[in-house]
Design a protein around this motif. Structure first.
Motif, mmCIF file in Angstrom:
data_model
loop_
_atom_site.group_PDB
_atom_site.id
_atom_site.type_symbol
_atom_site.label_atom_id
_atom_site.label_comp_id
_atom_site.label_asym_id
_atom_site.label_seq_id
_atom_site.Cartn_x
_atom_site.Cartn_y
_atom_site.Cartn_z
ATOM 1 N N VAL A 23 3.183 2.258 0.530
ATOM 2 C CA VAL A 23 3.483 2.990 -0.708
ATOM 3 C C VAL A 23 2.297 3.869 -1.084
ATOM 4 O O VAL A 23 2.462 5.042 -1.438
ATOM 5 C CB VAL A 23 3.848 2.016 -1.850
ATOM 6 C CG1 VAL A 23 3.904 2.724 -3.185
ATOM 7 C CG2 VAL A 23 5.170 1.332 -1.560
ATOM 8 N N ASN A 24 1.093 3.337 -0.978
ATOM 9 C CA ASN A 24 -0.111 4.087 -1.317
ATOM 10 C C ASN A 24 -0.271 5.318 -0.432
ATOM 11 O O ASN A 24 -0.697 6.373 -0.898
ATOM 12 C CB ASN A 24 -1.335 3.175 -1.196
ATOM 13 C CG ASN A 24 -2.602 3.830 -1.677
ATOM 14 O OD1 ASN A 24 -3.368 4.364 -0.886
ATOM 15 N ND2 ASN A 24 -2.814 3.769 -2.975
ATOM 16 N N GLU A 27 2.675 7.934 -1.377
ATOM 17 C CA GLU A 27 2.701 8.442 -2.747
ATOM 18 C C GLU A 27 2.094 9.841 -2.916
ATOM 19 O O GLU A 27 2.636 10.642 -3.687
ATOM 20 C CB GLU A 27 2.006 7.445 -3.682
ATOM 21 C CG GLU A 27 2.648 7.397 -5.013
ATOM 22 C CD GLU A 27 2.126 6.268 -5.886
ATOM 23 O OE1 GLU A 27 2.679 6.131 -6.971
ATOM 24 O OE2 GLU A 27 1.180 5.559 -5.508
ATOM 25 N N LEU A 30 4.495 12.816 -2.812
ATOM 26 C CA LEU A 30 5.447 13.058 -3.892
ATOM 27 C C LEU A 30 4.944 14.221 -4.738
ATOM 28 O O LEU A 30 3.756 14.319 -5.048
ATOM 29 C CB LEU A 30 5.599 11.812 -4.771
ATOM 30 C CG LEU A 30 6.159 10.566 -4.103
ATOM 31 C CD1 LEU A 30 6.114 9.389 -5.064
ATOM 32 C CD2 LEU A 30 7.577 10.797 -3.625
ATOM 33 N N LYS A 38 -1.119 9.956 -9.491
ATOM 34 C CA LYS A 38 -0.048 9.290 -8.756
ATOM 35 C C LYS A 38 0.709 8.384 -9.719
ATOM 36 O O LYS A 38 0.216 8.054 -10.784
ATOM 37 C CB LYS A 38 -0.628 8.455 -7.607
ATOM 38 C CG LYS A 38 -1.302 9.294 -6.534
ATOM 39 C CD LYS A 38 -1.620 8.503 -5.296
ATOM 40 C CE LYS A 38 -2.701 7.489 -5.534
ATOM 41 N NZ LYS A 38 -3.124 6.790 -4.321
ATOM 42 N N LEU A 39 1.879 7.973 -9.305
ATOM 43 C CA LEU A 39 2.682 7.084 -10.145
ATOM 44 C C LEU A 39 2.103 5.672 -10.213
ATOM 45 O O LEU A 39 2.382 4.942 -11.148
ATOM 46 C CB LEU A 39 4.124 7.022 -9.635
ATOM 47 C CG LEU A 39 4.932 8.302 -9.773
ATOM 48 C CD1 LEU A 39 6.285 8.145 -9.101
ATOM 49 C CD2 LEU A 39 5.111 8.662 -11.229
ATOM 50 N N LEU A 41 2.698 3.310 -7.869
ATOM 51 C CA LEU A 41 3.729 2.396 -7.385
ATOM 52 C C LEU A 41 3.164 1.246 -6.561
ATOM 53 O O LEU A 41 3.726 0.158 -6.543
ATOM 54 C CB LEU A 41 4.780 3.161 -6.579
ATOM 55 C CG LEU A 41 5.612 4.160 -7.384
ATOM 56 C CD1 LEU A 41 6.507 4.985 -6.458
ATOM 57 C CD2 LEU A 41 6.430 3.451 -8.439
ATOM 58 N N ALA A 42 2.037 1.468 -5.890
ATOM 59 C CA ALA A 42 1.416 0.382 -5.120
ATOM 60 C C ALA A 42 0.960 -0.739 -6.046
ATOM 61 O O ALA A 42 0.915 -1.905 -5.641
ATOM 62 C CB ALA A 42 0.246 0.910 -4.300
ATOM 63 N N THR A 148 3.268 6.345 -16.723
ATOM 64 C CA THR A 148 3.569 5.832 -15.385
ATOM 65 C C THR A 148 3.265 4.342 -15.306
ATOM 66 O O THR A 148 3.962 3.608 -14.604
ATOM 67 C CB THR A 148 2.810 6.597 -14.280
ATOM 68 O OG1 THR A 148 1.408 6.479 -14.492
ATOM 69 C CG2 THR A 148 3.216 8.059 -14.257
ATOM 70 N N THR A 152 5.956 1.574 -14.149
ATOM 71 C CA THR A 152 5.717 0.539 -13.134
ATOM 72 C C THR A 152 5.797 -0.847 -13.751
ATOM 73 O O THR A 152 6.212 -1.792 -13.079
ATOM 74 C CB THR A 152 4.360 0.740 -12.419
ATOM 75 O OG1 THR A 152 3.302 0.741 -13.373
ATOM 76 C CG2 THR A 152 4.346 2.032 -11.618
#
Length: 166
Positions: A23-24, A27, A30, A38-39, A41-42, A148, A152
């Protein structure tokens, strides 16, 4: 439903780390409006590790993710490594403190995590790279990082409900 067997725990921890690394690495591809944003997400996987396995495992997922991804990308100990590493370290530490001394939900913990990750990154840039003007970038990072972090946090909350953790 937490795994008690050491082999199962290690297997789950390794899978979480691997997923966090993937994911990292994906990302940054995106589309996003600001460079370096970044979002996070990791971090969902790191926070899941916290709730499902424990504090030590959250540190392992988040810190090892930064270390291993920087090795894969060839940026280990480079300029981009230190903000990510210190940001993750500060974020993990503050998550532990907030979790211990407050009654915050996963959403609040995740927002705090995003906030302190951004603060840690900016502090490294300001002091390590002697760039005091970069402190002016912090409000932008927080303006984008907190929402964000909330997003998450909702993901972590949904995952925890699915696994009956919270």
């Amino acid at each position: 439903m937490k795994p008690q067997n050491k082999t199962k725990r290690l297997t789950l921890l390794t899978m979480l780390l691997g997923m966090a690394m993937i994911v990292n690495m994906l990302e940054p591809s995106l589309p996003f409006a600001f460079p370096g944003i970044k979002l996070g997400l990791a971090n969902v996987l790191g926070l899941f590790a916290l709730y499902f396995l424990g504090v030590r495992e959250m540190y392992i997922v988040n810190i090892m993710r930064v270390l291993l991804v920087s090795l894969v990308r060839g940026t280990f100990l480079g300029a981009g490594f230190w903000p990510a590493f210190i940001g993750s370290l500060v974020s993990c530490t503050m998550v532990v403190l907030f979790r211990k001394f407050t009654n915050m939900s996963e959403v609040g913990i995740s927002a705090a995590s995003a906030t302190f990750h951004n603060v840690g990154q900016i502090l490294v840039i300001v002091f390590y790279f002697n760039s005091p003007f970069m402190i002016s970038y912090l409000p932008i990072m927080l303006l984008l990082g907190i929402p964000t972090g909330i997003l998450t946090g909702y993901l972590v909350q949904a995952i925890n409900k699915r696994f009956k953790i919270s």
